[in-house]
Design an enzyme around this catalytic site. Structure first.
Site, PDB file in Angstrom:
ATOM      1  N   ASP A 134       2.186  -4.568  -9.920  1.00 38.77           N
ATOM      2  CA  ASP A 134       3.474  -4.866  -9.271  1.00 38.77           C
ATOM      3  C   ASP A 134       3.847  -6.355  -9.307  1.00 38.77           C
ATOM      4  O   ASP A 134       5.002  -6.700  -9.088  1.00 38.77           O
ATOM      5  CB  ASP A 134       3.445  -4.419  -7.800  1.00 38.77           C
ATOM      6  CG  ASP A 134       3.230  -2.926  -7.646  1.00 38.77           C
ATOM      7  OD1 ASP A 134       3.203  -2.216  -8.669  1.00 38.77           O
ATOM      8  OD2 ASP A 134       3.072  -2.469  -6.498  1.00 38.77           O
ATOM      9  N   ARG A 306       0.249   2.533 -15.611  1.00 40.65           N
ATOM     10  CA  ARG A 306      -1.037   1.847 -15.386  1.00 40.65           C
ATOM     11  C   ARG A 306      -2.060   2.265 -16.429  1.00 40.65           C
ATOM     12  O   ARG A 306      -3.199   1.801 -16.400  1.00 40.65           O
ATOM     13  CB  ARG A 306      -1.599   2.221 -14.007  1.00 40.65           C
ATOM     14  CG  ARG A 306      -0.739   1.816 -12.849  1.00 40.65           C
ATOM     15  CD  ARG A 306      -1.576   1.468 -11.634  1.00 40.65           C
ATOM     16  NE  ARG A 306      -2.487   2.490 -11.197  1.00 40.65           N
ATOM     17  CZ  ARG A 306      -2.409   3.138 -10.028  1.00 40.65           C
ATOM     18  NH1 ARG A 306      -1.419   2.871  -9.204  1.00 40.65           N
ATOM     19  NH2 ARG A 306      -3.304   4.016  -9.690  1.00 40.65           N
TER      20      ARG A 306
END
Ligand code: F6P
Length: 382
Positions: A134, A306
């Site tokens: 993030d 991810r």
């Protein structure tokens, strides 16, 4: 400082580059004659004394591999503790049981927040390494994993344009990013998304979505990509005025993780946007008037962002962070974390580093986004 064994743990969501950090630590540790002890599943394995010995000869080129060799979990070791300070002392005593002299904790604000508390209240010999796709940690310009995830999301949006074009569809693409919009902003700009919604700027559904789509279809566009953060939400006025399928109560009733964070992904904002668009007859008519199909679809990129191997930037940043973290351990520089400042690796106090970072109004990406959205339809006004 006489360090013979260093513990390494990875906590929170996994992230491309975790293995690169671990390998960077192992390289320097081997050179300094220090043994690396891998603690499994983050704070869970720390409490339960689950470890493996890391022998560098068994892990050639570990820095090129995705995920984490040490497994990870979202375990909050303070959960249920009557006294946080006592718990911090208890956790620090655990170093003896684990047979480690110092610990390198690799994680985001939750994992490093625990490390900071243990350092402050029990003098634990801990060094931190900031991790999150993030990129929302204040202490570092970039966290490793961020650019790999940006690339994946940008590629996904690039690819979606061909199917969007073939069917004349509106795709609402949901990008990870619990609290901050870095991933959505960077990947959205990179892929030339037509609307970009982030948590930092709560959106007005009528003005920022419906109106823009009307203007675009009237300017001749036949397909549209909307990039939205999983944590993006409408402003209060718009929520009350425009939404039939979402209310304040829905948001407040969301389940929370063990650190108390609301699981915003459970909201599935991209589907909510699709549902709301489908209820708009005025928008449908505007599309029909222009002889364009009106079909909206949601795509949640989720954990694909991810997944896979780290890109070169994250491999190198991870190795540099690992090297620097191990050096900090050797120097006895505890209570701090490694960080990237410009292109230099620096150290900052854990307490500063773990604070949250957001995209601010003066960030040039805000202006870029607004221009990118607006100028394309304005420049094609019939
Ligand atoms: O914090 C990193 C992150 O990838 C967020 O963007 C996302 O909301 C969250 O992790 C997802 O976590 P989990 O893997 O536990 O679903």
């Amino acid at each position: 400082m006489n360090i013979k064994k260093v513990g390494i743990l990875t906590g929170g969501g996994d992230c491309p580059g975790l293995n690169s950090v671990i390998y960077g630590i192992m390289l320097k540790a081997y050179d300094a004659g220090v043994q690396c002890v891998g603690i499994l599943k983050g704070w869970k394995g720390f409490i339960e004394n689950k470890t493996i010995l890391l022998n560098i000869a068994d892990h050639d080129d570990l820095h090129t591999e995705g995920g984490t060799l040490l497994y990870t979990s979202r375990t909050n070791p303070f959960k249920g503790a009557t006294s946080k300070e006592e718990k911090a002392k208890e956790l620090t005593n655990q170093f003896k049981a684990l047979g480690i002299d110092a610990l390198i904790a690799i994680g985001g604000d939750d994992t490093l927040g625990v490390a900071d508390y243990m350092y402050k209240h029990a003098n634990a010999k801990i060094v931190g390494c900031p991790k999150t796709i993030d990129n929302d940690l204040a202490g570092t310009h970039y966290t490793f994993g961020f650019w790999s995830a940006v690339q994946l999301a940008s590629n996904a949006m690039d690819n979606l344009t061909s199917t969007a074009r073939s069917h004349q569809r509106v795709f609402v693409v949901e990008v990870m990013g619990r609290d901050a919009g870095f991933l959505t902003m960077y990947s959205g700009i990179s892929a030339g998304a037509d609307i970009i919604l982030i948590p930092e700027t709560p959106f007005d559904f009528e003005k920022d979505v419906v109106d823009v789509l009307k203007k675009r279809v009237n300017a001749g566009y036949t397909y549209h990509i909307i990039a939205t953060s999983e944590g993006a939400y409408p402003n209060f006025k718009s929520l009350e005025r425009d939404f039939k399928t979402l209310s304040k109560e829905t948001i407040s009733k969301l389940p929370k993780d063990t650190f108390g964070n609301p699981l915003l992904a459970k909201l599935n904002i991209s589907q909510i946007i699709v549902d709301e668009l489908n209820l708009r007859d005025d928008l449908k008519q505007e599309f029909e008037k222009n002889d364009v199909e009106f079909e909206c679809r949601s795509v949640v990129l989720g954990h694909t962002m991810r997944a896979g191997t780290p890109n070169s930037f994250d491999r190198i940043l991870g190795l540099r962070f690992g090297l620097a973290a191990m050096k900090m351990v050797l120097e006895g520089n505890f209570g701090n974390m490694v960080s990237l400042q410009g292109n230099k690796i620096k150290t900052v106090p854990l307490s500063e580093g773990v604070k949250k970072k957001y995209i601010t109004a003066e960030n040039d990406k805000m202006e870029l986004r607004d221009l990118l959205v607006k100028i394309r339809y304005l420049s094609k006004q019939k």
